[in-house]
Design a protein around this motif. Sequence first.
Motif, PDB file in Angstrom:
ATOM      1  N   VAL A  26       0.834  -1.207   0.000  1.00 31.57           N
ATOM      2  CA  VAL A  26       0.000   0.000   0.000  1.00 31.57           C
ATOM      3  C   VAL A  26       0.872   1.263   0.000  1.00 31.57           C
ATOM      4  O   VAL A  26       1.626   1.515   0.943  1.00 31.57           O
ATOM      5  CB  VAL A  26      -0.942   0.001   1.228  1.00 31.57           C
ATOM      6  N   LEU A  27       0.749   2.006  -1.077  1.00 26.47           N
ATOM      7  CA  LEU A  27       1.503   3.259  -1.206  1.00 26.47           C
ATOM      8  C   LEU A  27       0.663   4.406  -0.648  1.00 26.47           C
ATOM      9  O   LEU A  27      -0.493   4.594  -1.053  1.00 26.47           O
ATOM     10  CB  LEU A  27       1.811   3.521  -2.688  1.00 26.47           C
ATOM     11  N   HIS A  28       1.236   5.150   0.285  1.00 25.75           N
ATOM     12  CA  HIS A  28       0.483   6.269   0.879  1.00 25.75           C
ATOM     13  C   HIS A  28       1.470   7.314   1.393  1.00 25.75           C
ATOM     14  O   HIS A  28       2.688   7.074   1.404  1.00 25.75           O
ATOM     15  CB  HIS A  28      -0.398   5.749   2.023  1.00 25.75           C
ATOM     16  N   TRP A  29       0.928   8.462   1.806  1.00 26.54           N
ATOM     17  CA  TRP A  29       1.815   9.498   2.365  1.00 26.54           C
ATOM     18  C   TRP A  29       1.376   9.888   3.776  1.00 26.54           C
ATOM     19  O   TRP A  29       1.562  11.004   4.219  1.00 26.54           O
ATOM     20  CB  TRP A  29       1.930  10.696   1.431  1.00 26.54           C
ATOM     21  N   PHE A  56       4.285   0.984   2.150  1.00 26.99           N
ATOM     22  CA  PHE A  56       5.077   1.758   1.187  1.00 26.99           C
ATOM     23  C   PHE A  56       4.723   3.234   1.411  1.00 26.99           C
ATOM     24  O   PHE A  56       3.920   3.825   0.700  1.00 26.99           O
ATOM     25  CB  PHE A  56       4.707   1.286  -0.224  1.00 26.99           C
ATOM     26  N   ALA A  57       5.319   3.794   2.476  1.00 32.33           N
ATOM     27  CA  ALA A  57       5.022   5.174   2.846  1.00 32.33           C
ATOM     28  C   ALA A  57       6.033   6.115   2.189  1.00 32.33           C
ATOM     29  O   ALA A  57       7.236   5.873   2.262  1.00 32.33           O
ATOM     30  CB  ALA A  57       5.076   5.319   4.358  1.00 32.33           C
ATOM     31  N   GLY A  62       0.310  16.392   1.181  1.00 32.76           N
ATOM     32  CA  GLY A  62      -0.343  16.697  -0.089  1.00 32.76           C
ATOM     33  C   GLY A  62      -0.117  15.632  -1.150  1.00 32.76           C
ATOM     34  O   GLY A  62      -0.868  15.546  -2.111  1.00 32.76           O
ATOM     35  N   GLY A  63       0.944  14.827  -1.028  1.00 33.03           N
ATOM     36  CA  GLY A  63       1.095  13.643  -1.870  1.00 33.03           C
ATOM     37  C   GLY A  63       1.909  13.763  -3.146  1.00 33.03           C
ATOM     38  O   GLY A  63       2.032  12.788  -3.884  1.00 33.03           O
ATOM     39  N   GLU A  64       2.489  14.941  -3.409  1.00 37.96           N
ATOM     40  CA  GLU A  64       3.246  15.075  -4.662  1.00 37.96           C
ATOM     41  C   GLU A  64       4.363  14.038  -4.784  1.00 37.96           C
ATOM     42  O   GLU A  64       4.572  13.451  -5.842  1.00 37.96           O
ATOM     43  CB  GLU A  64       3.844  16.476  -4.759  1.00 37.96           C
ATOM     44  N   ASN A  65       5.099  13.836  -3.699  1.00 35.50           N
ATOM     45  CA  ASN A  65       6.203  12.859  -3.735  1.00 35.50           C
ATOM     46  C   ASN A  65       5.688  11.452  -3.995  1.00 35.50           C
ATOM     47  O   ASN A  65       6.267  10.692  -4.774  1.00 35.50           O
ATOM     48  CB  ASN A  65       6.971  12.829  -2.402  1.00 35.50           C
ATOM     49  N   ALA A  66       4.594  11.118  -3.325  1.00 32.68           N
ATOM     50  CA  ALA A  66       4.022   9.774  -3.488  1.00 32.68           C
ATOM     51  C   ALA A  66       3.603   9.553  -4.942  1.00 32.68           C
ATOM     52  O   ALA A  66       3.825   8.478  -5.505  1.00 32.68           O
ATOM     53  CB  ALA A  66       2.833   9.594  -2.556  1.00 32.68           C
ATOM     54  N   GLN A  84      -2.787   5.510  -2.475  1.00 33.31           N
ATOM     55  CA  GLN A  84      -3.614   6.622  -2.037  1.00 33.31           C
ATOM     56  C   GLN A  84      -3.650   7.638  -3.169  1.00 33.31           C
ATOM     57  O   GLN A  84      -2.826   8.549  -3.218  1.00 33.31           O
ATOM     58  CB  GLN A  84      -2.983   7.223  -0.768  1.00 33.31           C
ATOM     59  N   ILE A  85      -4.567   7.423  -4.092  1.00 35.36           N
ATOM     60  CA  ILE A  85      -4.742   8.445  -5.122  1.00 35.36           C
ATOM     61  C   ILE A  85      -6.201   8.863  -5.105  1.00 35.36           C
ATOM     62  O   ILE A  85      -7.053   8.141  -4.625  1.00 35.36           O
ATOM     63  CB  ILE A  85      -4.310   7.991  -6.538  1.00 35.36           C
ATOM     64  N   LYS A  86      -6.438  10.059  -5.599  1.00 41.28           N
ATOM     65  CA  LYS A  86      -7.806  10.536  -5.423  1.00 41.28           C
ATOM     66  C   LYS A  86      -8.237  11.458  -6.546  1.00 41.28           C
ATOM     67  O   LYS A  86      -7.439  11.857  -7.385  1.00 41.28           O
ATOM     68  CB  LYS A  86      -7.910  11.247  -4.073  1.00 41.28           C
TER      69      LYS A  86
END
Length: 415
Positions: A26-29, A56-57, A62-66, A84-86
């Motif tokens: 799971v990729l998230h920030w 997978f943090a 805000g998530g730009e890096n992720a 974690q995309i939206k």
Amino acid sequence: MFKKTLMAMALGGTVAATAQAGEVEVLHWWTSGGEARSIAVLKEMVQDAGHTWKDFAVAGGGGENAYTVLRSRAVSGNPPAAAQIKGLEIQEWGDLGFLASLEDVANENNWDQVLPEVVSDVMKHDGDYVAAPVNVHRVNWMWANPDVFENAGVEMPTTLDELWDAADQLKAAGVTPIAHGGQPWQDATTFESIVLAVGGADFFADVFVDHDAEALESDTMTQAFREFKKVKDYIDRGAPGRDWNVATSMVIRGEAAMQFMGDWAKGEFTAANMTPGEDYACLPFPGTQGEFTFNIDSLAMFKQRTASNSEAQMKMAELVLSPEFQETFNLNKGSIPARTDMDMSAFDSCALASMDTFKQTANSGEGLVPSMAHGMSTTSTVQGAIYDTVTEFFNSDMSAEDATTRLARAIRAAQ
Ligand code: BGC
């Protein structure tokens, strides 16, 4: 070119025959104190269901890096099970053919019945669920330290005029009025609340959803830029580059009076064992009472190569919508459940106020707007163009008139 490579990778995935305990990566920030406590809930539930959790943090509010890391993993043909995309980003990944359909899970668990349309619309690609919503965040909030206000003899502001007046008084009392993190997404978060306060919800939608030329070039827009610049007078020297949760901790410790941030900030107050109404206050961003800028977090599911991993992934999707997860996760995260049929008795006054305004604005169709700063209203390309202009304006002596012209031009070019 990038799109073509990604598309080829997506089509390469195959599903093997045997099903057993699988792994979900799971990729998230979610890396701040409150965020980490929240995602830990899902990890535990997935493990309790007999599957393996691979965390997978990728740090970066805000998530730009992720998003950058996700793109490179996808290009190399190895996307995680969930990310974690939206918002519109989900549509882009769906168009590229990467996302797995969650229709079976959704039908079995009545997602259409338990989710409001404003949420389910975002989760579907071509009519099929491809992402599971974990929450609804409200962005237009102000977080305040009541002791700091009281010691300075200052009332908490409910309008923009009152805000600047309060900030002047706090400054005169030797207090840093506003805890700000000078990063483009945080500048944009404050800016969009000011646009909402100055122009109202219809104007906000004209600008950030429809990119209407007249609204973009209007005096109202210039006025919003002018008001936004005032923030600069009330922040401290340490603001540039500061992470959002560090800014929240300034309010927690009484080093600043208030912060403008979505209610993930509440997760930090909760993690510090603080109670709303006593140790801290949550108020709508001044001038935006009864309005709700929404930001829905979701886990989009990527097609998997093995049946066991697909099974684990579908189990996770089911767990995400379970009332147990929606309650515990959101108590930690500061948001409200995405399901609107939940028992809210465990939630605090800020969450109840948020749910109230959410339902009211969703039912009346007035005052509910998608957050631009958090990827709900535009593609990431347009969002990036807005970030650039807003941040450059904030950090230079560009006039509000020039900023208005530049923003309209930047949006046109990015569309
Ligand atoms: C996300 C939140 C997150 C915040 C800070 C927002 O865009 O929606 O879940 O807590 O960024 O990282």
